[in-house]
Scaffold this active site. Structure first.
Site, mmCIF file in Angstrom:
data_model
loop_
_atom_site.group_PDB
_atom_site.id
_atom_site.type_symbol
_atom_site.label_atom_id
_atom_site.label_comp_id
_atom_site.label_asym_id
_atom_site.label_seq_id
_atom_site.Cartn_x
_atom_site.Cartn_y
_atom_site.Cartn_z
ATOM 1 N N HIS A 88 4.108 0.692 0.167
ATOM 2 C CA HIS A 88 4.430 0.815 1.593
ATOM 3 C C HIS A 88 3.548 -0.144 2.383
ATOM 4 O O HIS A 88 2.437 -0.465 1.962
ATOM 5 C CB HIS A 88 4.191 2.247 2.090
ATOM 6 N N SER B 95 9.746 6.871 5.462
ATOM 7 C CA SER B 95 8.317 6.600 5.339
ATOM 8 C C SER B 95 7.926 5.214 5.827
ATOM 9 O O SER B 95 6.791 4.997 6.251
ATOM 10 C CB SER B 95 7.871 6.774 3.883
#
Length: 427
Positions: A306, A69
């Site tokens: 993230h 990711s």
């Protein structure tokens, strides 16, 4: 279209001046030579004027971006059509248009084959994700590949689970002291580094070897994980006294294990003649709860923990800087391997309580292949604050009727850290 370089006000004025000179060229032919020299100087200083690095000379062929990711761009939407399908068995690779791979492709002028996918483990380099119609990631490579980047290993190490557990820790506890959580992380990092085996985990050496076999002429850049937190730890977000739900000591533990994962990846890359980039320096000042705007998504955001779009710009710049840095390409693997081989120290301390006074002593801590160079103490108080002390011995004052949790962070001469915790009950 390639990213257009950003001009500073100085460069814009210079260009306008050069245009005026060109318009006068027929009346002042003698200035043409000087003008050409000025243009040459302006071009030569381009890297210091423009924010985007120059594209390096790379082997011919397409660019293949692989990984999890952090490579696919979770946290930097929008996502490419068909990669964010919210139905059962729908493809959820979440390949973002702002992901660093697209920016590297633009800057190098290469056609991108984007194989990175959210939730990928090292096994997905070898196994297809059939329900999502995703091939094994290494199947994207062939003899025509000219450039490869990849970020992998974080899911094998269980960082997603760790972050979730750290956020939900109750008062007077922390995830860095929970051996059921930390031991699997440590053993997985060792397996990735080739210092042991673990079912379903492919070592970085194995991955590097197979990338070179499938794409023998490609330039390969292993991309590390940026550290999420400042070295001192910070506070901010929905949980008072914590950073996005994490205690300072847990922020430090996650940074420490991120460093270890990056060190293992770097050592393997250099050993196989590839390049490595650590984006952490590009994020300096923009960590979660740092001095500037965060380049990570926070706890309450989609894509939590993230990099956001700005973070992916920083990661792209880190990759490009590595591609352009010939000295980095020639770096020897011995120093990185020495850090991988270095054993973690073993922390040990005594806690003595006399009323409000607590005395701490970590002199019994050991390091089998080096020396202990530093001890920091994280003292979690009843009001949610954390006191940080330094030194092998320390004292602190805590009301006798209050429980307190204390963690010693023991650092060795090569920077590896051990975390050990004790809880002093109220008297």
């Amino acid at each position: 279209m390639p990213n257009r370089p950003h001009h500073s006000p100085l460069s814009t004025e210079l260009l306008q001046h050069l245009v005026r000179l060109l318009r006068l060229r027929s009346a002042r032919p003698a200035r043409l030579g000087a003008l050409a020299m000025t243009l040459a100087v302006f071009t030569a200083v381009g890297p210091s004027v423009y924010s985007a690095p120059l594209a390096p000379s790379l082997p011919a062929g397409n660019y293949v971006a692989l990984g999890d990711s952090y490579a696919s761009g979770v946290g930097a939407p929008p996502y490419a059509k068909g990669t964010d399908v919210q139905v059962e068995n729908g493809n959820k690779c979440k390949r973002a248009t702002a992901a660093y791979a697209h920016q590297v492709a633009d800057r190098t002028g290469k056609t991108l084959d984007f194989g990175a996918c959210s939730g990928a483990w090292t096994k997905h380099f070898y196994e297809a994700r059939t329900p999502w119609k995703e091939p094994a990631q290494l199947d994207h490579l062939d003899a025509s590949t000219g450039l490869v980047t990849f970020s992998i290993g974080g899911n094998d190490a269980g960082f997603a689970k760790i972050l979730s557990e750290c956020v939900t820790q109750p008062p007077f506890s922390n995830c860095s002291s929970d051996k059921e959580l930390t031991d699997p992380v440590d053993s997985t990092i060792d397996a990735l580094a080739g210092k042991g085996k673990q079912a379903g985990v492919y070592s970085y050496d194995t991955i590097m070897t197979d990338i070179a076999t499938r794409a023998p002429g490609a330039t390969v850049v292993a991309v590390g994980y940026p550290r999420m937190f400042t070295s001192a730890g910070g506070t901010g977000g929905p949980v008072p006294g914590r950073c996005q739900g994490l205690a300072k000591v847990d922020q430090r533990w996650i940074n420490a294990r991120t460093n270890e994962l990056n060190t293992a990846l770097k050592a393997a890359a250099l050993r196989h003649g590839h390049q490595f980039t650590d984006p952490s320096d590009s994020f300096a000042g923009h960590e979660l709860c740092g001095e500037g705007a965060s380049w990570f998504q926070g706890l309450l955001n989609s894509g939590r923990f993230h990099p956001n779009a700005d973070g992916h710009k920083a990661m792209a710049t880190s990759v490009m800087n590595t591609l352009n840095d010939q000295q980095a390409a020639q770096e020897q693997p011995a120093a990185a391997q020495a850090q991988v081989d270095n054993m973690r120290p073993t922390g040990s301390f005594t806690l003595t309580r006399d009323g409000d006074q607590i005395t701490l002593d970590a002199s019994a801590s050991t390091d089998t292949d080096g020396t202990i160079t530093n001890v920091d103490w994280y003292i979690q108080h009843a009001d949610g604050t954390e006191e940080v002390l330094t030194g092998a011995q320390a004292t602190t004052t805590v009301p006798a009727d209050q429980q307190v949790s204390i963690t010693a962070v023991v650092t060795d001469n090569q920077g590896k850290e051990d975390f050990t915790t004790q809880v002093a009950p109220a008297s």
